[in-house]
Design a protein around this motif. Structure first.
Motif, PDB file in Angstrom:
ATOM      1  N   UNK A   1       1.032  -1.292   0.038  1.00 20.44           N
ATOM      2  CA  UNK A   1      -0.160   0.110  -0.003  1.00 20.44           C
ATOM      3  C   UNK A   1       0.968   1.278   0.071  1.00 20.44           C
ATOM      4  N   UNK A   2       1.949   1.028   0.762  1.00 18.42           N
ATOM      5  CA  UNK A   2       2.982   2.257   0.821  1.00 18.42           C
ATOM      6  C   UNK A   2       3.391   2.807  -0.638  1.00 18.42           C
ATOM      7  N   UNK A   3       3.872   1.557  -1.357  1.00 21.26           N
ATOM      8  CA  UNK A   3       4.290   1.687  -2.905  1.00 21.26           C
ATOM      9  C   UNK A   3       3.436   2.148  -3.552  1.00 21.26           C
ATOM     10  N   UNK A   4       1.865   1.861  -3.513  1.00 16.49           N
ATOM     11  CA  UNK A   4       0.932   2.447  -4.374  1.00 16.49           C
ATOM     12  C   UNK A   4       0.921   3.838  -3.903  1.00 16.49           C
ATOM     13  N   UNK A   5       0.899   4.184  -2.555  1.00 13.74           N
ATOM     14  CA  UNK A   5       0.791   5.720  -2.402  1.00 13.74           C
ATOM     15  C   UNK A   5       1.811   6.573  -3.024  1.00 13.74           C
TER      16      UNK A   5
END
Length: 605
Positions: A545-549
């Motif tokens: 999710x952090x990579x997606x952000x």
């Protein structure tokens, strides 16, 4: 190429169509159910009236455990206690107690498997908890009485073919702590099926809950048998989560009911209830709202299901997933295959875009460095969030779902969030110095920014496939909306903003699911973050999710015209005080580590 590649999805769809099966229900028991709803209603009224506050660790919890042991002892059933402790977010470490009573199997018909009938007896203390879950406990008592003492005194006691375990759990209102405890114990090693009774006397329609803590599902035979027994009593099929809700639950495994830890371990389990995805709040769960007729219908259905399972074939344990559509089920592997195939059009288009940039000799390194800076910022944010959890800024506890009506789920810690926001704000002021546009950005540089980010989004999709393919339902909207952003570089800002917003549909679907289904409303983001904080969400998911952000942030900058490639040495701004301090400390540390040159011997040579 993008549109043509969608033809590849036709084959997985065809495979999914051929994977649809019609699971058969087990036959109904030969003896009709003898469930006495009047007696069960009296038990529910007694429990909720005399012991309204049954929070784990409270005097009411201990009193209700003694009360239930005495009730079952009157039927000749001896109970044993399994006491344990757990940390409940916002409450602290408390003592909990499961109660277990067993009916042995007939030796001549002995089966290796046991059947568990389960109900939690605790509540959150905001009300009497008459339906959730005095009604389930009362139904469990009535079912135990039926097995211990037949209605006709001239008959011999009913001896089942399977060992029947009546399990009264503690901590059920706080994420199924008692069910998690039992499912992980050696006692669950030979369990063949679990029937959980929760809020069975409400005025809503009968309903089957089947989600687990892992992307797994109960066997279709168990679900169809439960539906058939409810149909026998009510004349209508029970409600169930829709196909989309089941897909969301497989992509983000979560349930507030106690079948979840059993399903996660491959043990066939389901919940019979009259409530929705969320059990009724205790403060409105009063005795006058109990429905005696519905209690009798679900009690007899549970008794019929228990009889069918006892006389039927052994259920197969193990991990599998499916989408339950009532009379039909779709195999989970077929759904995964369709989701993975839907990833291919994006991957082909992104790789083709990368190849075009290579042919035009467009440098992608500055774009990747900008993305690296954004990813470093978000990873730092995740690290600080977990550090705050360790320091106690967020409510901590067992890795189980929080009670939606508890203070830990709804009270935002403003002091901790303010400190967290200030740290992130200061960190962003440092990071953004390398990301601000300081000159006009060429179209080739914009294309490089899109290409690098879309390749990163493709990597995100592959990481999701490697961890939980069902979670692609939250990623695919981003992929198939954002792939069009490079084509809209010259379009109006509103068009780019609209396409970017479409890509947010996956995470918004998850937020809407928690906000609506579980009654969390605007508290849904905080609730999900707490699931991460206590460790209920498995480790890879927050990192993805952090990579997606980070990728979403770079695409937002591109769509808004605020993107700049990572500057080279000549374009970089002068170091600020923080960077200069870090550089000075690093140089000083390096100088201390450098070995001193040995003095040359004067006599040498």
């Amino acid at each position: 190429m993008y549109r043509g590649t969608w033809l590849l999805v036709a084959l997985p769809l065809l495979a999914a169509a051929f994977s649809v099966q019609r699971p058969a229900a087990l036959p109904a028991p030969t003896l009709p159910p003898a469930f006495d709803e009047s007696s069960a209603l009296s038990v529910a009224t007694e429990l909720s009236g005399l012991r309204a506050d049954r929070r784990p660790g409270s005097p009411g919890a201990a009193s209700s455990a003694r009360w239930l042991s005495a009730r079952l002892a009157a039927f000749g059933l001896r109970t044993r206690s399994d006491a344990f402790t757990a940390v409940i977010p916002g409450v602290g470490r408390v003592r909990l107690e499961n109660l277990i009573a067993e009916v042995p199997a007939l030796p001549a018909r002995h089966s290796e498997q046991a059947i568990v009938v389960m109900a939690h007896r605790d509540d959150v203390g905001n009300g009497p908890g008459a339906n959730d879950n005095a009604s389930g406990t009362a139904a469990l008592v009535e079912l135990a009485r039926a097995y211990a003492n037949p209605a006709d005194a001239s008959l011999r006691p009913v001896t089942p073919a399977h060992r029947i375990v009546f399990l009264s759990t503690d901590g059920g209102a706080y994420g199924g702590l008692g069910a998690e405890r039992f499912s992980a114990s050696p006692d669950a090693g030979d369990v063949g099926a679990v029937i959980n009774l929760d809020a069975v006397a409400g005025r809503g329609p009968p309903r089957i809950e089947l989600a687990g803590d892992e992307p797994l599902s109960p066997p279709g035979t168990l679900l169809r048998t439960a539906a058939a027994r409810i149909l026998d009593q009510t004349g209508a099929e029970p409600e169930r989560p829709s196909a989309l809700r089941q897909l969301v639950d497989l992509g983000f495994p979560f349930s507030l009911y106690e079948q979840a830890p059993f399903v996660a371990r491959g043990i066939p389990a389901l919940t019979l209830t009259t409530a929705s995805d969320r059990p009724p709040p205790s403060f409105s769960d009063t005795v006058d709202k109990l429905d005696e007729r519905r209690l009798g219908e679900l009690g007899r259905a549970a008794q019929g299901l228990l009889g069918s399972l006892d006389a039927g074939l052994e259920l197969t344990r193990g991990g599998s997933s499916s989408i339950y559509l009532g009379a039909r089920i779709v195999r989970g592997w077929a759904v995964e295959l369709v989701l993975i195939a839907a990833l291919l059009p994006f991957l082909f288009a992104a790789v083709d875009l990368f190849a075009r940039c290579r042919r035009r000799r467009i440098h992608l390194a500055p774009a990747f460095r900008s993305l690296r800076t954004r990813l470093a910022f978000w990873l730092f944010a995740g690290l600080v969030f977990q550090l705050f959890a360790v320091l106690g800024a967020w409510p901590g506890g067992a890795a189980r779902p929080l009670a939606p009506e508890s203070a830990a789920a709804r009270s935002w810690p403003l002091l901790g969030l303010t400190a967290f926001g200030l740290i992130l704000g200061a960190s962003w002021l440092v990071a953004r110095q390398r990301l601000l546009p300081r000159r006009a950005v060429r179209s080739e540089e914009q294309l490089a920014g899109y290409t690098a980010t879309l390749l990163a989004v493709g990597v995100i999709g592959l990481l999701v496939v490697a961890t939980n393919p069902f979670a692609l339902v939250f990623v695919l909207p981003s992929l198939h909306a954002w792939i069009w952003l490079p084509q809209l570089r010259e379009a109006s800002p509103w068009a780019r903003a609209g396409v970017f917003a479409l890509g947010l549909g996956g995470p918004l679907l998850l937020l809407a699911s928690f906000a609506g289904r579980f009654g969390l409303s605007l508290d849904a983001p905080w609730y999900i973050s707490q699931l991460v904080s206590v460790g209920y969400v498995p480790f890879p998911a927050p990192i993805v999710f952090l990579l997606w952000l980070a990728a979403a942030g770079q695409l937002l900058a591109l769509a808004a015209g605020r993107y700049a490639p990572y500057p080279d040495a000549a374009e970089r701004p002068p170091r600020g005080p923080i960077r200069e301090l870090v550089r000075t400390v690093a140089l000083a540390a390096r100088a201390r580590r450098r070995p001193t040159e040995p003095a040359r011997d004067a006599s040498y040579g």
